[in-house]
Scaffold this motif. Structure first.
Motif, mmCIF file in Angstrom:
data_model
loop_
_atom_site.group_PDB
_atom_site.id
_atom_site.type_symbol
_atom_site.label_atom_id
_atom_site.label_comp_id
_atom_site.label_asym_id
_atom_site.label_seq_id
_atom_site.Cartn_x
_atom_site.Cartn_y
_atom_site.Cartn_z
ATOM 1 N N ARG A 81 0.834 -1.204 0.000
ATOM 2 C CA ARG A 81 0.000 0.000 0.000
ATOM 3 C C ARG A 81 0.872 1.259 0.000
ATOM 4 N NH1 ARG A 81 -5.243 -0.938 0.442
ATOM 5 N NH2 ARG A 81 -5.765 1.139 1.185
ATOM 6 N N TRP A 82 1.998 1.209 0.726
ATOM 7 C CA TRP A 82 2.934 2.346 0.732
ATOM 8 C C TRP A 82 3.468 2.595 -0.672
ATOM 9 C CZ3 TRP A 82 8.449 2.020 0.177
ATOM 10 C CH2 TRP A 82 9.105 3.245 0.360
ATOM 11 N N VAL A 83 3.831 1.542 -1.385
ATOM 12 C CA VAL A 83 4.353 1.681 -2.747
ATOM 13 C C VAL A 83 3.299 2.286 -3.660
ATOM 14 C CG1 VAL A 83 5.148 0.393 -4.788
ATOM 15 C CG2 VAL A 83 6.077 -0.160 -2.528
ATOM 16 N N LEU A 84 2.063 1.837 -3.552
ATOM 17 C CA LEU A 84 0.992 2.297 -4.445
ATOM 18 C C LEU A 84 0.404 3.652 -4.056
ATOM 19 C CD1 LEU A 84 -1.012 -1.012 -4.950
ATOM 20 C CD2 LEU A 84 0.495 0.124 -6.603
ATOM 21 N N ALA A 85 0.584 4.069 -2.818
ATOM 22 C CA ALA A 85 -0.045 5.294 -2.317
ATOM 23 C C ALA A 85 0.365 6.518 -3.138
ATOM 24 C CB ALA A 85 0.342 5.507 -0.851
ATOM 25 N N ALA A 86 -0.450 7.552 -3.033
ATOM 26 C CA ALA A 86 -0.125 8.818 -3.690
ATOM 27 C C ALA A 86 1.107 9.418 -3.007
ATOM 28 C CB ALA A 86 -1.306 9.779 -3.592
ATOM 29 N N HIS A 87 2.133 9.705 -3.787
ATOM 30 C CA HIS A 87 3.389 10.274 -3.298
ATOM 31 C C HIS A 87 3.761 11.469 -4.167
ATOM 32 C CE1 HIS A 87 4.643 6.944 -0.677
ATOM 33 N NE2 HIS A 87 4.247 6.110 -1.620
ATOM 34 N N PRO A 88 4.528 12.408 -3.619
ATOM 35 C CA PRO A 88 5.074 13.464 -4.463
ATOM 36 C C PRO A 88 5.931 12.831 -5.571
ATOM 37 C CG PRO A 88 5.470 13.956 -2.140
ATOM 38 C CD PRO A 88 4.944 12.552 -2.215
ATOM 39 N N GLU A 89 5.832 13.378 -6.743
ATOM 40 C CA GLU A 89 6.615 12.932 -7.888
ATOM 41 C C GLU A 89 6.373 11.459 -8.213
ATOM 42 O OE1 GLU A 89 10.758 14.270 -7.531
ATOM 43 O OE2 GLU A 89 10.032 15.727 -6.052
ATOM 44 N N GLY A 90 5.209 10.949 -7.873
ATOM 45 C CA GLY A 90 4.892 9.555 -8.139
ATOM 46 C C GLY A 90 4.577 9.323 -9.610
ATOM 47 N N ARG A 112 7.628 1.724 -10.693
ATOM 48 C CA ARG A 112 7.080 2.712 -9.756
ATOM 49 C C ARG A 112 8.221 3.578 -9.250
ATOM 50 N NH1 ARG A 112 3.331 6.022 -8.319
ATOM 51 N NH2 ARG A 112 2.646 6.006 -6.171
ATOM 52 N N ARG A 113 7.996 4.879 -9.283
ATOM 53 C CA ARG A 113 8.982 5.853 -8.807
ATOM 54 C C ARG A 113 8.244 6.923 -8.035
ATOM 55 N NH1 ARG A 113 10.673 11.154 -9.694
ATOM 56 N NH2 ARG A 113 9.042 11.502 -11.193
ATOM 57 N N PHE A 114 8.853 7.343 -6.921
ATOM 58 C CA PHE A 114 8.222 8.412 -6.139
ATOM 59 C C PHE A 114 9.236 8.975 -5.156
ATOM 60 C CE2 PHE A 114 7.282 4.353 -4.098
ATOM 61 C CZ PHE A 114 7.716 4.548 -2.803
ATOM 62 N N ARG A 115 8.852 10.079 -4.535
ATOM 63 C CA ARG A 115 9.617 10.660 -3.437
ATOM 64 C C ARG A 115 8.778 10.496 -2.183
ATOM 65 N NH1 ARG A 115 9.482 15.490 -1.148
ATOM 66 N NH2 ARG A 115 8.369 16.440 -2.882
ATOM 67 N N ASP A 116 9.355 9.896 -1.168
ATOM 68 C CA ASP A 116 8.650 9.693 0.091
ATOM 69 C C ASP A 116 8.487 11.050 0.773
ATOM 70 O OD1 ASP A 116 8.231 9.254 2.960
ATOM 71 O OD2 ASP A 116 8.609 7.147 2.517
ATOM 72 N N ALA A 117 7.254 11.444 1.048
ATOM 73 C CA ALA A 117 6.980 12.758 1.642
ATOM 74 C C ALA A 117 7.583 12.893 3.033
ATOM 75 C CB ALA A 117 5.468 12.995 1.698
ATOM 76 N N GLU A 118 7.650 11.806 3.791
ATOM 77 C CA GLU A 118 8.176 11.873 5.159
ATOM 78 C C GLU A 118 9.693 12.003 5.195
ATOM 79 O OE1 GLU A 118 6.762 8.839 7.786
ATOM 80 O OE2 GLU A 118 4.704 9.042 7.057
ATOM 81 N N THR A 119 10.378 11.228 4.368
ATOM 82 C CA THR A 119 11.845 11.194 4.425
ATOM 83 C C THR A 119 12.509 12.025 3.335
ATOM 84 O OG1 THR A 119 12.030 9.269 2.973
ATOM 85 C CG2 THR A 119 11.764 8.847 5.363
ATOM 86 N N GLY A 120 11.759 12.330 2.276
ATOM 87 C CA GLY A 120 12.338 13.039 1.140
ATOM 88 C C GLY A 120 13.131 12.121 0.212
ATOM 89 N N ARG A 169 16.860 5.282 -3.475
ATOM 90 C CA ARG A 169 16.696 3.944 -2.885
ATOM 91 C C ARG A 169 15.918 3.084 -3.863
ATOM 92 N NH1 ARG A 169 16.150 3.556 2.949
ATOM 93 N NH2 ARG A 169 16.667 1.432 2.345
ATOM 94 N N SER A 170 16.091 1.774 -3.740
ATOM 95 C CA SER A 170 15.362 0.880 -4.632
ATOM 96 C C SER A 170 14.953 -0.390 -3.910
ATOM 97 C CB SER A 170 16.209 0.529 -5.860
ATOM 98 O OG SER A 170 17.375 -0.172 -5.490
ATOM 99 N N ALA A 171 13.969 -1.062 -4.503
ATOM 100 C CA ALA A 171 13.453 -2.294 -3.923
ATOM 101 C C ALA A 171 12.769 -3.118 -4.999
ATOM 102 C CB ALA A 171 12.457 -1.980 -2.808
ATOM 103 N N LEU A 172 12.660 -4.393 -4.722
ATOM 104 C CA LEU A 172 11.806 -5.289 -5.493
ATOM 105 C C LEU A 172 10.549 -5.503 -4.655
ATOM 106 C CD1 LEU A 172 14.376 -8.046 -6.552
ATOM 107 C CD2 LEU A 172 13.537 -6.139 -7.938
#
Length: 184
Positions: A81-90, A112-120, A169-172
């Protein structure tokens, strides 16, 4: 025979399922709020995606159930859900052109690419529909998948870092397991 002709029905089925899972996740990304599970829109998109990917109609019902299972597992998982959520620059299925080690232009498609709003932090997440082999421990599966995709994710990080001017950062994300595997 199928083996002599190069026909791989199981491979085709897995590719079609992977394509459909990606399309449905793309449709869900940045939805606010995210649904708790697949609805009629996701079922329709999955059905259409399977047909467009070339899945034979006789295999559709079972493949559709598997696609919806992957997506529902992602929607039930906190990291999914975190990956799919609305994020800045998503963005989803974002295409970049970058130079590879040999100096050749290469097209990179980030699931999927985004900037985490909490951590930047900027993130790239690559969806995978793979799962452990029968009897394979999860740790061995993770190590195998990490090794198989390490260079791909490094190329993605390098290309995006050049654009955003900082670390990425990256993840599978394994949709069959509802699991995020973060890379250092």
């Amino acid at each position: 025979p199928a083996a002599e002709s190069g026909w791989d029905a199981a491979g085709l089925r897995e590719r079609c399922i992977g394509t459909a899972v990606h399309r449905v996740l793309e449709g869900l990304a940045d939805s606010d709020p995210l649904p708790a599970s697949c609805g009629e829109a996701e079922r329709h998109l999955a059905t259409l995606s399977l047909a467009q990917a070339g899945l034979p109609a006789m295999d559709e019902a079972e493949a559709l159930a598997e696609v919806l299972e992957h997506v529902d597992r992602t929607l039930a998982d906190e990291a999914g859900r975190w990956v799919l959520a609305a994020h800045p620059e998503g963005t989803t299925e974002w295409t970049l052109t970058a130079l590879d080690e040999a100096g050749e232009l290469r097209q990179l498609v980030l699931d999927r690419r985004f900037r985490d709003a909490e951590t930047g932090e900027h993130w790239i997440v690559d969806y995978k529909t793979s799962r452990p082999l029968p009897g394979e421990p999860r740790e061995a599966f993770e190590a195998r998948e990490a090794e198989a995709h390490r260079a791909q994710l490094a190329a993605y990080r390098e290309a995006l870092a050049a654009i955003v001017g900082g670390p990425v950062r990256s993840a599978l994300y394994f949709t069959a397991l509802g699991q995020l595997l973060r890379f250092p």
